[in-house]
Structure formats: structure tokens, C-alpha cells
Design an enzyme around this catalytic site. Structure first.
Site, short mmCIF file in Angstrom:
data_model
loop_
_atom_site.label_atom_id
_atom_site.label_comp_id
_atom_site.label_asym_id
_atom_site.label_seq_id
_atom_site.Cartn_x
_atom_site.Cartn_y
_atom_site.Cartn_z
N HIS A 189 0.41 6.55 -3.37
CA HIS A 189 -0.58 8.20 -2.97
C HIS A 189 0.21 8.59 -1.45
CE1 HIS A 189 -4.60 8.87 -1.58
NE2 HIS A 189 -3.85 8.94 -0.56
N ASP A 221 -16.98 4.20 -1.38
CA ASP A 221 -16.31 5.45 -1.23
C ASP A 221 -16.77 7.09 -1.58
OD1 ASP A 221 -13.80 6.30 0.82
OD2 ASP A 221 -13.33 7.04 -1.59
N ARG A 279 -18.58 11.40 5.01
CA ARG A 279 -18.37 11.79 6.35
C ARG A 279 -17.73 13.40 6.35
NH1 ARG A 279 -13.43 8.36 4.84
NH2 ARG A 279 -12.60 9.25 6.40
N SER A 319 -10.62 3.75 2.62
CA SER A 319 -10.96 4.47 2.07
C SER A 319 -10.00 4.94 0.87
CB SER A 319 -11.20 6.21 2.88
OG SER A 319 -11.14 7.25 1.24
N LYS A 337 -9.67 2.17 -2.90
CA LYS A 337 -8.99 2.49 -4.25
C LYS A 337 -8.32 2.19 -4.74
CE LYS A 337 -10.21 6.90 -2.53
NZ LYS A 337 -10.37 8.05 -1.77
N1 URA Z 1 -8.17 10.74 1.30
C1 URA Z 1 -8.89 9.41 0.88
O1 URA Z 1 -9.14 9.36 -0.43
N2 URA Z 1 -10.30 9.03 1.92
C2 URA Z 1 -9.98 9.32 3.31
O2 URA Z 1 -10.76 9.13 3.82
C3 URA Z 1 -9.30 10.57 3.66
C4 URA Z 1 -7.91 10.99 2.53
#
Ligand code: URA
Length: 432
Positions: free
Chosen positions: A82, A161, A168, A183, A187
Site C-alpha cells: 500500500h 472507514d 474527515r 483507516s 482496509k
Molecule cells: N488513505 C486512506 O485510505 N485513508 C486515509 O486516512 C488517508 C489515506
């Protein structure tokens, strides 16, 4: 349980209890806790932070609002990557097939771009016919058949999320380390991978502008992965200048295919190989050299199978923008800087990115760079080519690029300075 007590506790810098967190996250997801209450709490978290225990519990509660996928019967270890997002960051495109060609399974549930950073799905979607939306059964079948799958995350993964991130985004609370870490990791953990490598970007084109904050984010995410039995490692990598020579969807696909064919820009190849080696080590695969699989065409074979398995034609012509505008060097000398954020904003304004989730993107739009920091340039030579289908966007892109690069004239120390710029490390640190 009273949400106002929870907001006040965090406002006064007290730790939230496990019970408070376990109640709050599903209550917010179900709509019992209102958006305005959650936004007050998110701001208190941004200002006052969270302990490691709180972030871990918060992440766990977000995972439990949805499914935790299992990836059975693959016969190979799973590993994923990621990136926290940058300009020209096309690394997933060559990396996923490369790592699959070395014997791992790569389940990549990706997102679309928002703002100046591009999204992996938008890049893949510039390949004619390619489909991001797969059912869980289709995703598993592509993964089994080819060793790698890149697709949109379904609504079932950490739905808390999805709701919280959208909130946010409009309340000035994105840049909180515990909220970003929980966050991303909710995932990734829910996706079911056994190992994970994080590419945490640092610099003007990244979320984290300085190394200390990037390191704190990386450490938080690595510890969340470890707490949830996902073997996690992070690399901190430079995002002060764009990666490679392209920023924009089809432009980046073309550059990624060059890497898979054994060529491509040196920085893209270096980062692809560094991340591949980390992913393979994390998955317990040794004795395979990923560089060899770029040279011998094995990674390219997986790429072609992956693209076909999702309806794409790997031999199709990629879209090209209808209009171009070339920017030239104003003087001769060494290009000492080219700012990632400004190039990213220009690509976005040309149509490569979107301002709102529902906006379409232009597949051919973006910026091609003809020189990188450290290169010698001559007055009048092309530095950047701007691409768009809608030429009325050129003015806004040109405004974004005001002062985006610096050329130093020839002088006694120039050769040494150019060499110093060229040898600046791309990988700044490793957190395990
Ligand atoms: N990417 C995400 O999935 N969440 C965040 O809070 C920031 C970047």
C-alpha cells in the site's frame, strides 16, 4: 454510553476506553452517532492524538463493521503493498505482476485518485475494456488464475472507514496520524493478506511533508499490522519530485509497461524492485530475483494475463490526449528541482484527477517530464509536455506550475552538485 462524554474525554486529552470505542464505531456506522458529533471527535483526535492501545482498538472496531476476507486455496503466500499516495506513483502496475511472477499471490484492493495524487484504478481503467468492479468470486478466480488481482474494494470491507473518511475529507481532519493509520490498516487487514509492505511517501507531493511525521505514521501502521498478525514492513520514500517521467493515467500505464519490458525510468525500476524484495521476503519466498523476471519477460506474461482476466486488451492502443502544450527550459544549466505537488496539481487540472468522487477523469491527460532533477538542460529544450482533451484547462495547469522548477546556471561546482542531486536516496528509511 453517551457520545458527548466521549467527545469531552478526548477534548480533555483523556484516553478512550475499549468499551467506549467498541460502542462508538458501530453506532456511527449505523447512524446513531451523528456526523457532527463524529466530526467534533475527529477534530479532538487530530489535536490530542491517541495511544497505541486506542488506535489498535479503533482499527479493530472498524474492521468488525464489515467482513474480514479469507483467501483460501491459493497454494501460495499472500502479500500486498500500500502506498500513502504520490505523484507519478504507478508502482502497483509493474509490482503486482512482478511479485506474482516470483510465486506470491497479490490481492490488491485499490482506490481511485482524489486531489493531486493519482489512483491505481483510474490508471488501469485507461486500458480499453478493463474492469475494476469484480465480485468476491471473480476476484478470487483472477487471483487464482494469474497470481495477482487489482480491483475496487467492495462495500463490505470496513464500511466505518468509508463513512469516516468522507467526513474527515470535508472537516479538515484527514491529517491525523491515528486516523490515517487506522483507516489504511483497517482496509488492508480486512482484505485478508498475510503480509503487507507499506510505501510511506515523504515530501511536497505526499500527505506527510516531513520525515519525522512520516516515520511516526509508518511506525503506527507497522504496529497495527503486527497486532493483527499481518507481517508488516514500511519503506519511507522520497516524494519531493514525481516518480518516473509521467503523471496521468494512460501515460503511467505506458511507462509501467516499459518497466515490465525491462526498461523504464531508473527510479521507478529501483522502487519496484525494492518493494518486490520486501514483499517476497515478508511472504517467505527466497531464491527468486525479481530483476531477472523483469528481464526475462515472466512479469510481463503475468501482466498480460491479469489485464485479460479483467476484460482488458493488453495490446490495445492506449488513449492519447487531443491537445499538447510544451514548456521549455528558460536557460541552460542543471535542473536542480521539479516540485512533485505542483506537477501533481497540474496533472489533476489537466483532467487526470478529480475534485469530487463522482467526477470522470480523462484517460490521456497529464504531464510528461523530459528531464529529472540532476539532469543538464539547454535553453529552449522541452521540459514538460502538458496533455489534455480540453485545452481550456491549460491556463489553470500553467498557473499550478509557476516556479515549479529551478535551473542553476553553469558554474565551478555544477558538475558536483548535479551528481549530488542524482545520487539523493529514493528510499529514506525502513521500519519493521
Ligand atoms: N488513505 C486512506 O485510505 N485513508 C486515509 O486516512 C488517508 C489515506
Amino acid at each position: 454510553m453517551d457520545v458527548i462524554d466521549i467527545i469531552i474525554a478526548k477534548r480533555e486529552s483523556r484516553e478512550l476506553t475499549d468499551r467506549q470505542i467498541d460502542w462508538l464505531i458501530p453506532a456511527y456506522t449505523a447512524g446513531t452517532v451523528a456526523d457532527e458529533q463524529m466530526s467534533a471527535l475527529a477534530m479532538a483526535i487530530l489535536l490530542n492524538g491517541m495511544s497505541r492501545r486506542e488506535v489498535s482498538r479503533w482499527t479493530e472496531a472498524m474492521i468488525r463493521t464489515g467482513i474480514r476476507m479469507e483467501l483460501p486455496g491459493l497454494g501460495r503466500p499472500t502479500t500486498d503493498k500500500h502506498s500513502t499516495g504520490g505523484v507519478g506513483d504507478k508502482i502497483t502496475l509493474p509490482l503486482a505482476p512482478l511479485v506474482a511472477s516470483c510465486g506470491a499471490a497479490v490481492p490488491q484492493l485499490s482506490g481511485r485518485g482524489l486531489g493531486h495524487t493519482g489512483g491505481t484504478l483510474d490508471k488501469f481503467e485507461s486500458i480499453p475494456g478493463w474492469r475494476a468492479q469484480l465480485s468476491e468470486a471473480e476476484m478470487l478466480s483472477v487471483l487464482r488464475e494469474t497470481g495477482a488481482v487489482v480491483c475496487a474494494a467492495g462495500d463490505g470491507l470496513a464500511p466505518a472507514d468509508k463513512k469516516l473518511y468522507a467526513l474527515r475529507d470535508v472537516t479538515g481532519t484527514v491529517e491525523s496520524i491515528p486516523l490515517i493509520a487506522s483507516s489504511i490498516m483497517s482496509k488492508k487487514i480486512a482484505e485478508g493478506t498475510g503480509a503487507l509492505v507499506l510505501d510511506v511517501k515523504v515530501g511536497s507531493g505526499a500527505f506527510m511533508k516531513d520525515l519525522d511525521r512520516a516515520r511516526e505514521l509508518a511506525e503506527t501502521m507497522v504496529s497495527l499490522g503486527t497486532d493483527h498478525d499481518v507481517k508488516t514492513v514500511a519503506l519511507l520514500t522520497d516524494m519531493s519530485t514525481p516518480l518516473g517521467l509521467t503523471a496521468g493515467n494512460a501515460l503511467e500505464v505506458r511507462e509501467s509497461v516499459e518497466v515490465l519490458a525491462g526498461g523504464g525510468p531508473a527510479d521507478v525500476v529501483e522502487l519496484t524492485l525494492a518493494l518486490a524484495r520486501e514483499m517476497l521476503a515478508n511472504a517467505g519466498i527466497d531464491g527468486v530475483d525479481p530483476a531477472e523476471n523483469l528481464r526475462n519477460g515472466k512479469a510481463m506474461d503475468v501482466w498480460r494475463r491479469m489485464v485479460r482476466a479483467q476484460g482488458g486488451d493488453p495490446d490495445a492502443e492506449l488513449p492519447v490526449a487531443r491537445e499538447q502544450h510544451v514548456l521549455t527550459a528558460q536557460s541552460s544549466g542543471t535542473l536542480v528541482s521539479l516540485d512533485a505537488l505542483q506537477v501533481g496539481v497540474a496533472a489533476w487540472r489537466l483532467g487526470a484527477g478529480r475534485a469530487r468522487k463522482e467526477d470522470p477523469v480523462q484517460a490521456g491527460a497529464g504531464v510528461v517530464m523530459h528531464a529529472k532533477p540532476g539532469d543538464e538542460v539547454s535553453a529552449g529544450q522541452p521540459l514538460l509536455t502538458l496533455n489534455t482533451d480540453t485545452p481550456e484547462r491549460f491556463d489553470a495547469a500553467l498557473a499550478a506550475l509557476e516556479g515549479a522548477w529551478r535551473i542553476e546556471r553553469a558554474g565551478s561546482g555544477r558538475a558536483r552538485e548535479a551528481e549530488a542531486i542524482r545520487s539523493r536516496p529514493l528510499i529514506l528509511d525502513r521500519i519493521a
